[in-house]
Design an enzyme around this catalytic site. Structure first.
Site, PDB file in Angstrom:
ATOM      1  N   GLU A  85     -15.879  34.604  26.006  1.00 35.75           N
ATOM      2  CA  GLU A  85     -15.553  33.338  24.875  1.00 35.75           C
ATOM      3  C   GLU A  85     -15.546  33.981  23.530  1.00 35.75           C
ATOM      4  O   GLU A  85     -16.351  34.266  22.891  1.00 35.75           O
ATOM      5  CB  GLU A  85     -16.498  32.425  25.200  1.00 35.75           C
ATOM      6  CG  GLU A  85     -15.975  31.252  24.802  1.00 35.75           C
ATOM      7  CD  GLU A  85     -16.790  29.705  25.403  1.00 35.75           C
ATOM      8  OE1 GLU A  85     -17.322  29.866  26.605  1.00 35.75           O
ATOM      9  OE2 GLU A  85     -16.828  29.093  24.470  1.00 35.75           O
ATOM     10  N   LYS A 280     -24.203  23.775  28.612  1.00 30.67           N
ATOM     11  CA  LYS A 280     -23.215  24.892  28.741  1.00 30.67           C
ATOM     12  C   LYS A 280     -23.210  25.540  27.381  1.00 30.67           C
ATOM     13  O   LYS A 280     -22.969  27.009  27.321  1.00 30.67           O
ATOM     14  CB  LYS A 280     -21.927  24.219  29.319  1.00 30.67           C
ATOM     15  CG  LYS A 280     -20.929  25.474  29.567  1.00 30.67           C
ATOM     16  CD  LYS A 280     -20.182  26.092  28.302  1.00 30.67           C
ATOM     17  CE  LYS A 280     -19.096  27.032  28.728  1.00 30.67           C
ATOM     18  NZ  LYS A 280     -18.439  27.759  27.732  1.00 30.67           N
ATOM     19  N   ASP A 296     -30.825  38.826  35.133  1.00 32.09           N
ATOM     20  CA  ASP A 296     -29.968  38.247  36.049  1.00 32.09           C
ATOM     21  C   ASP A 296     -29.476  36.882  35.626  1.00 32.09           C
ATOM     22  O   ASP A 296     -30.387  35.992  35.538  1.00 32.09           O
ATOM     23  CB  ASP A 296     -30.787  38.188  37.440  1.00 32.09           C
ATOM     24  CG  ASP A 296     -29.945  37.731  38.677  1.00 32.09           C
ATOM     25  OD1 ASP A 296     -29.118  36.827  38.389  1.00 32.09           O
ATOM     26  OD2 ASP A 296     -30.760  37.798  39.688  1.00 32.09           O
ATOM     27  N   HIS A 393     -12.356  27.043  17.036  1.00 32.95           N
ATOM     28  CA  HIS A 393     -11.980  27.777  18.691  1.00 32.95           C
ATOM     29  C   HIS A 393     -10.717  28.375  18.103  1.00 32.95           C
ATOM     30  O   HIS A 393     -10.324  29.515  18.957  1.00 32.95           O
ATOM     31  CB  HIS A 393     -12.125  26.723  19.656  1.00 32.95           C
ATOM     32  CG  HIS A 393     -13.447  26.601  20.322  1.00 32.95           C
ATOM     33  ND1 HIS A 393     -13.667  25.884  21.500  1.00 32.95           N
ATOM     34  CD2 HIS A 393     -14.740  27.242  20.112  1.00 32.95           C
ATOM     35  CE1 HIS A 393     -14.801  26.062  21.799  1.00 32.95           C
ATOM     36  NE2 HIS A 393     -15.452  26.577  20.952  1.00 32.95           N
TER      37      HIS A 393
HETATM   38  C1  MEV Z   1     -17.998  25.447  24.615  1.00 31.11           C
HETATM   39  O1  MEV Z   1     -18.037  26.776  25.317  1.00 31.11           O
HETATM   40  C2  MEV Z   1     -19.158  25.122  24.304  1.00 31.11           C
HETATM   41  C3  MEV Z   1     -19.351  23.531  23.800  1.00 31.11           C
HETATM   42  O2  MEV Z   1     -18.492  22.665  24.519  1.00 31.11           O
HETATM   43  C4  MEV Z   1     -20.549  23.181  23.598  1.00 31.11           C
HETATM   44  C5  MEV Z   1     -20.845  21.748  23.210  1.00 31.11           C
HETATM   45  O3  MEV Z   1     -19.957  20.751  23.437  1.00 31.11           O
HETATM   46  O4  MEV Z   1     -21.922  21.600  22.854  1.00 31.11           O
HETATM   47  C6  MEV Z   1     -18.746  23.530  22.405  1.00 31.11           C
END
Ligand code: MEV
Length: 441
Positions: A85, A280, A296, A393
């Site tokens: 990513e 995430k 792992d 991003h």
């Molecule tokens: C993207 O990989 C992760 C985010 O969505 C985490 C978040 O929203 O806190 C930017």
């Protein structure tokens, strides 16, 4: 109709590839070329990778990046990250730099206990089972001596075994619930070997236990396996600073920033839809280091998300507060990691990553990995609550689109400049590249 294939695993690598490209690909030669271009030219290294798993046909590359300037308990680290990513390593580096100037990260390992269970059924009197368990417990431990000897010499081993009655959930269902200290090993093989030995001894000893009736002697082992839920293998990572130091020169007051940031964390604490995405973001940092160090990541993911639901509702792993004008952002997270065994001594890049981290113990690695997660979460929340996430991003996304169209260096330079003041979308980049490539008349 396609035919199934018998004995695929016994075919040579080249025969496997032939079958695959001829069965599934319209251009078999091209498919073969793609696979082969990722083979290592060093045959021995390729063989090492081939033998990690079965039916290897090629290698799957991920970028290995590094994020420098992580100050953790007053020691500087450069953290290796394997991830696809585009914004993750840049965000980690930015967060590291930010906290380097504010005292760095503070971490602490809270506990290191891992769990394994023998699941079995027993159709009989519970009190008799308890008497049997108490009588056989020391033998269960004794009969694993061949497995535990070395671990015990180093200070680890089996901590305890409990008998758990689960018949309220499933008829006749019980567990041997065992806890382990596996030191610098992740410990999956060690724990599973111990459990399978417990199961063997337990079943065998039951056959000659006088108090059991003939039926009661028939203990049925369902399975023996470690648990990836490790709420007692826990590490804490934290950052803190004065509220006014949060936004030096950023055109927003420290107090306003702290309030917004804490609101964002509070939302993730109460709202599962947001908590999953919030966590995430934490896992973006965690998985990348877990992968780079040969651990792992599926086990870590499963354990972490179970922990995030431990109070009955999925919730944020991280927390934030302001007290006495000090902003504190922290996280406690379960991480079962190893720095010996498994891939750690085998994969050359894993060895590289561990040496880069100065050959950490499992406890040290837990702290580094937790920091990578907290840093990532900080970076994400900072962007989300200020500029929005897309700015950063899309900058990285632009490069991916340009690479997809095989843009040359000059095209990349021109379009990076162009998109400093224009919104990046796939179609806008395609269009801009097309315009750039129109031959001048
Ligand atoms: C993207 O990989 C992760 C985010 O969505 C985490 C978040 O929203 O806190 C930017």
């Amino acid at each position: 109709m396609r035919k199934s294939i018998a004995g695929f695993s016994k075919l040579s690598k080249s025969k496997k590839i032939d079958w695959i490209v001829n069965t599934y690909f319209s251009n078999a030669d091209d498919a073969k070329r793609i696979l082969k271009q990722y083979w290592n030219t060093d045959d021995k290294l390729q063989q090492l990778h081939d033998e990690f798993i079965e039916n290897t046909i090629s290698n799957y590359y991920l970028p290995l990046g590094v994020a420098p300037n992580f100050l953790i308990n007053d020691t500087l680290h450069t953290i290796p990250m394997a991830i696809e990513e585009s914004s993750v390593v840049a965000a980690a580096s930015k967060a590291a730099k930010f906290w380097l100037e504010r005292g760095g990260f503070k971490t602490k390992v809270i506990s290191t206990t891992k769990i394994g269970q023998v699941h079995f059924t027993y159709k009989g009197d519970f009190d008799k089972l308890v008497t049997f368990f108490n009588q056989v417990k020391s033998k269960l431990i004794l009969e694993t001596t061949a497995i535990t000897k070395n671990m015990e010499k180093r200070g680890g081993g089996i901590i305890d075994i409990e008998l758990r009655n689960k018949t309220a959930d499933i008829d006749n269902y019980y567990q041997l619930h065992a806890s382990f200290e596996t030191l610098d090993a992740m410990g999956a093989n060690f724990i599973n070997s111990c459990l399978e030995q417990f199961a063997k001894t337990f079943k065998l000893e039951a056959l000659s236990f006088d108090l059991f009736s003939d039926d009661e002697k028939e203990i049925d082992i369902v399975m023996s396996i470690l648990s990836n839920y490790v709420p007692n293998c826990l590490v804490r990572a934290e950052v803190n600073c004065k509220v006014e130091d949060l936004t030096e020169g950023a055109g927003i007051s420290g107090e306003a920033f702290a309030n917004k940031f804490i609101q964002a964390v509070n939302i993730a604490e109460v709202e599962p839809y947001r908590a999953v995405t919030h966590n995430k973001g934490i896992m973006n940092g965690i998985d990348a280091v877990v992968l780079a160090t040969g651990n792992d990541f599926r086990a870590v993911e499963a354990g972490v998300h179970a922990y995030a639901s431990k109070d009955g509702q999925y919730s944020s792993l991280s927390h934030a507060k302001v007290e006495n004008n000090i902003f504190t952002f922290w996280m406690e997270i379960p991480l079962a990691l190893g720095t010996v065994g498994g891939l750690t001594g085998l994969h050359p890049l894993v060895k590289f990553a561990l040496e880069l981290l100065q050959k950490p113990s499992a406890k040290e690695l837990m702290q580094i990995v937790a920091v990578a997660g907290l840093a990532q979460n900080f970076a994400a929340l900072r962007s989300l609550t200020t500029t929005g996430i897309q700015q950063g991003h899309m900058k990285m996304h632009l490069m991916n689109i340009l690479n997809q169209f095989e843009a040359n260096d000059l095209e990349k330079q021109t379009l990076v400049e162009h998109f400093k003041n224009n919104t990046v979308t796939h179609s806008a980049v395609t269009e801009a590249l097309k315009n750039l490539r129109v031959p001048s008349e």
